[in-house]
Design an enzyme around this catalytic site. Sequence first.
Site, PDB file in Angstrom:
ATOM      1  N   TYR A 124       0.815  -1.212   0.000  1.00 58.06           N
ATOM      2  CA  TYR A 124       0.000   0.000   0.000  1.00 58.06           C
ATOM      3  C   TYR A 124       0.850   1.265   0.000  1.00 58.06           C
ATOM      4  CZ  TYR A 124      -4.204  -2.771   0.785  1.00 58.06           C
ATOM      5  OH  TYR A 124      -5.240  -3.651   0.652  1.00 58.06           O
ATOM      6  N   LYS A 171       3.785 -14.343   5.097  1.00 57.48           N
ATOM      7  CA  LYS A 171       4.051 -15.311   4.027  1.00 57.48           C
ATOM      8  C   LYS A 171       5.579 -15.402   3.888  1.00 57.48           C
ATOM      9  CE  LYS A 171       2.481 -17.920   0.614  1.00 57.48           C
ATOM     10  NZ  LYS A 171       1.591 -19.075   0.764  1.00 57.48           N
ATOM     11  N   ASP A 205      -2.194 -17.977   4.200  1.00 60.51           N
ATOM     12  CA  ASP A 205      -3.215 -18.815   3.543  1.00 60.51           C
ATOM     13  C   ASP A 205      -3.788 -19.818   4.542  1.00 60.51           C
ATOM     14  OD1 ASP A 205      -0.583 -19.632   3.413  1.00 60.51           O
ATOM     15  OD2 ASP A 205      -0.675 -20.438   1.386  1.00 60.51           O
ATOM     16  N   ASP A 229      -5.774  -6.140   5.569  1.00 63.93           N
ATOM     17  CA  ASP A 229      -6.966  -5.647   4.882  1.00 63.93           C
ATOM     18  C   ASP A 229      -7.868  -6.829   4.505  1.00 63.93           C
ATOM     19  OD1 ASP A 229      -8.725  -3.958   3.662  1.00 63.93           O
ATOM     20  OD2 ASP A 229      -7.426  -3.401   1.993  1.00 63.93           O
TER      21      ASP A 229
END
Length: 340
Positions: A124, A171, A205, A229
């Site tokens: 972002y 991740k 995930d 988000d």
Amino acid sequence: MTHRVTLIPGDGIGPELADAAVTVLEATGVSFEWHRVDAGERMLERHGTPLPDSVLDSIRRDRVALKGPITTPVGEGFRSVNVALRQALDLYANVRPARSLPGVESRYDDVDLVIVRENTEDLYAGIEHRVGADAAESIKIITRHASMRIARYAFEYAVANGRRKVTAVHKANIMKLSDGLFLECCRDVARDYEGRVAFEDRIVDNMCMQLVQKPDLYDVLVLPNLYGDIVSDLAAGLVGGLGVAPGANIGTEAAVFEPVHGSAPKYAGQDVANPTALILSGALMLRHLGETAAAERVESAVRGVIAEGVTVPRDLGGSAGTRAFAVAVAARLPAPVAAA
Ligand code: NAD
């Protein structure tokens, strides 16, 4: 004491939700001086920018704002006003509680999660460009400074609110350097809280699947911006949807309270949107202002009206309009306890 608050109604359903939230907050008996400023699509038409300096100046003066959603064009047009506000005011912690509401039909009835999302960097940061005609590149920025302070915020939040565990979400198996740094910072901070707040980490995930299957295993989640988000919408879905999910953007100089949801343009001006998320964002604002008793009264009035099942917004299966729901919540607020 009168609290000076900047009010940004926003786009789409924002203005009607802002009216509803003000109705409820005024009914608490807490005294507010509202400074209404506009940002978003209408300001772009009138002033050539969706985020005039007057908006930032007002928030800097008041140090607190209540904000409706603001539209961001998809794939073209102006940059997100929401992201720009958070970056300009260094509102580094985006706190999004997701708590089950009695009477709201959902898969689980005991969800109580708090998403703590880093709010200033990651993908972002807005650094992206086309590489020739057929490729594009977005740059993911993760810094030690921002990761340490969001991790510290999550643990301090856990301590202050009697929470038992912080889970870092990442991740780092794939993005070993960027998400690896985020995870390293969370682990560093976690050491200072050993014996007080438990710590673990999850790959994002797997986290999504676990939240859908076993949300009760989780408590406070700390995430970089993009995962925060996405996962906060998932968490909202566990407790009844975007209509009930509040949020706070916290910095050292200012704080902006706003729902997780967007401007839902298809519902604008029809008195059908659910104002709960903005009303509960107002309750988070009351806590931030030290008005804890009033915050608890607002939260309990919202829960009471929904649980009663008479005046229920449409997204929760009822037929109440935006205004009618706000009036019902305001009417249910117990009178303020007089100071001894
Ligand atoms: P959205 O949250 O506006 O709407 C998604 C769906 O959720 C809606 O169609 C509606 O079914 C439901 N919904 C959302 N809020 C609701 C409410 N209060 N009551 C009842 N139902 C509600 O998301 P979107 O359609 O992806 O985005 C619309 C615009 O909002 C976009 O321009 C987006 O950039 C912007 N947005 C702004 C913010 C913000 O201001 N912080 C956040 C998210 C999206």
